[in-house]
Design an enzyme around this catalytic site. Sequence first.
Site, short mmCIF file in Angstrom:
data_model
loop_
_atom_site.label_atom_id
_atom_site.label_comp_id
_atom_site.label_asym_id
_atom_site.label_seq_id
_atom_site.Cartn_x
_atom_site.Cartn_y
_atom_site.Cartn_z
CG LEU A 10 -7.66 -3.53 35.19
CD1 LEU A 10 -6.93 -3.83 36.50
CD2 LEU A 10 -8.91 -2.70 35.47
CB SER A 19 -0.68 -6.66 31.88
OG SER A 19 -1.09 -7.82 31.17
CB THR A 61 11.19 4.67 13.80
OG1 THR A 61 11.15 5.14 12.46
CG2 THR A 61 12.32 5.37 14.53
N GLY A 117 2.81 3.15 13.40
CA GLY A 117 1.79 3.87 12.65
C GLY A 117 0.97 2.96 11.76
CD GLU A 131 0.24 7.56 13.14
OE1 GLU A 131 -0.26 8.30 12.27
OE2 GLU A 131 1.44 7.27 13.17
CB THR A 140 -0.95 0.04 1.22
OG1 THR A 140 -0.18 0.08 2.43
CG2 THR A 140 -1.84 -1.19 1.24
CG HIS A 181 -3.00 3.94 15.37
ND1 HIS A 181 -3.50 3.82 16.65
CD2 HIS A 181 -3.68 4.97 14.81
CE1 HIS A 181 -4.43 4.73 16.85
NE2 HIS A 181 -4.57 5.44 15.75
CG ASP A 193 -4.23 -5.74 33.12
OD1 ASP A 193 -4.69 -5.18 32.10
OD2 ASP A 193 -3.50 -5.15 33.94
N GLY A 253 5.76 -0.26 11.09
CA GLY A 253 5.95 0.28 12.42
C GLY A 253 4.65 0.51 13.15
#
Length: 300
Positions: free
Chosen positions: A219, A214, A95, A70, A275, A43, A73, A217, A68
């Site tokens: 949380l 973690s 990076t 980004g 981001e 892409t 994400h 978990d 990476g």
Amino acid sequence: MPKYKRALFLYHIHAGKNNIEQKLSQTLPILSKNIKELIVLQTKTVEETENACKLYGEDIDLLIILGGDGTLHTCLNSIAPLAKRPVMAILPGGTSNDFSRMLQIPQNLQAAAEMIIQGEPTYIDVGKSNQRYFLNFWGIGLVTDTSQNMNENEKKSLGALSYLMSAIRTVNNAESFTYKLWSDEDKYEGEAVLIAILNGKYIGTREIPISTISPTDGLLDVLIVKSSNLSSFRELLRMDRENTNKEEMEQLTHFQTDQLSISTMETKDIDMDGEILSSTPAEITVLQNHIKMIQAPSVG
């Protein structure tokens, strides 16, 4: 028999344009032997990456991301809303590769490809802020300013060290902001230079010394840093010690929660996994066991 029936191998051309042929040669032969149908897709834009994830997402067993934080994400935000989500696997090609470090994925691409085949998928929590998702961290203040102050020439020449260089510049000019933050358990308000909500413990390849962080978990760890002086960093370094009394800390506040709301007197840009695409106020929740990812066996 192949371990996976159908997988998408996705890479963004700009994430590895200098040596992409080498990266592909280190990974594709290992993966292709163990996947019956392997779709390889390059892409060139964020939109192409998003569309590819949405197009193939519900029809594949495994999504392999060479890139990476980004690129990860972008893929997460395309996959997370789907009713049927594939297992996600990271080949660290960026990076910092922070969340791959959290999952203890080898930073050597050949070893990472081997782990994808040999490892077992594990349920991972996902953070959600308004309508966006994050895997590693959510932050305002210093962490956002550091991302915005990144020098692209430094990033090309120094790699992960460029984040540290930007952080040093940013700390010297840090400005506090007024915030209000509340969860089901408590309410906090005051002045801070940084608020970070953590599902992973690496930012800019640096490990945050909080032992409770973690991704499995249910949380999120919330860290409020009141100032950028040396006292704050000394307290942060003590956070990993079992005998540390959090109530005695003057510069830091730390707690865990599965949901919270945050507002700031002045609108602040939000950094999610590196981001910056939204701003305060925000409603933040954790989606427990929302996605499966390949990780090292020792991660808990």
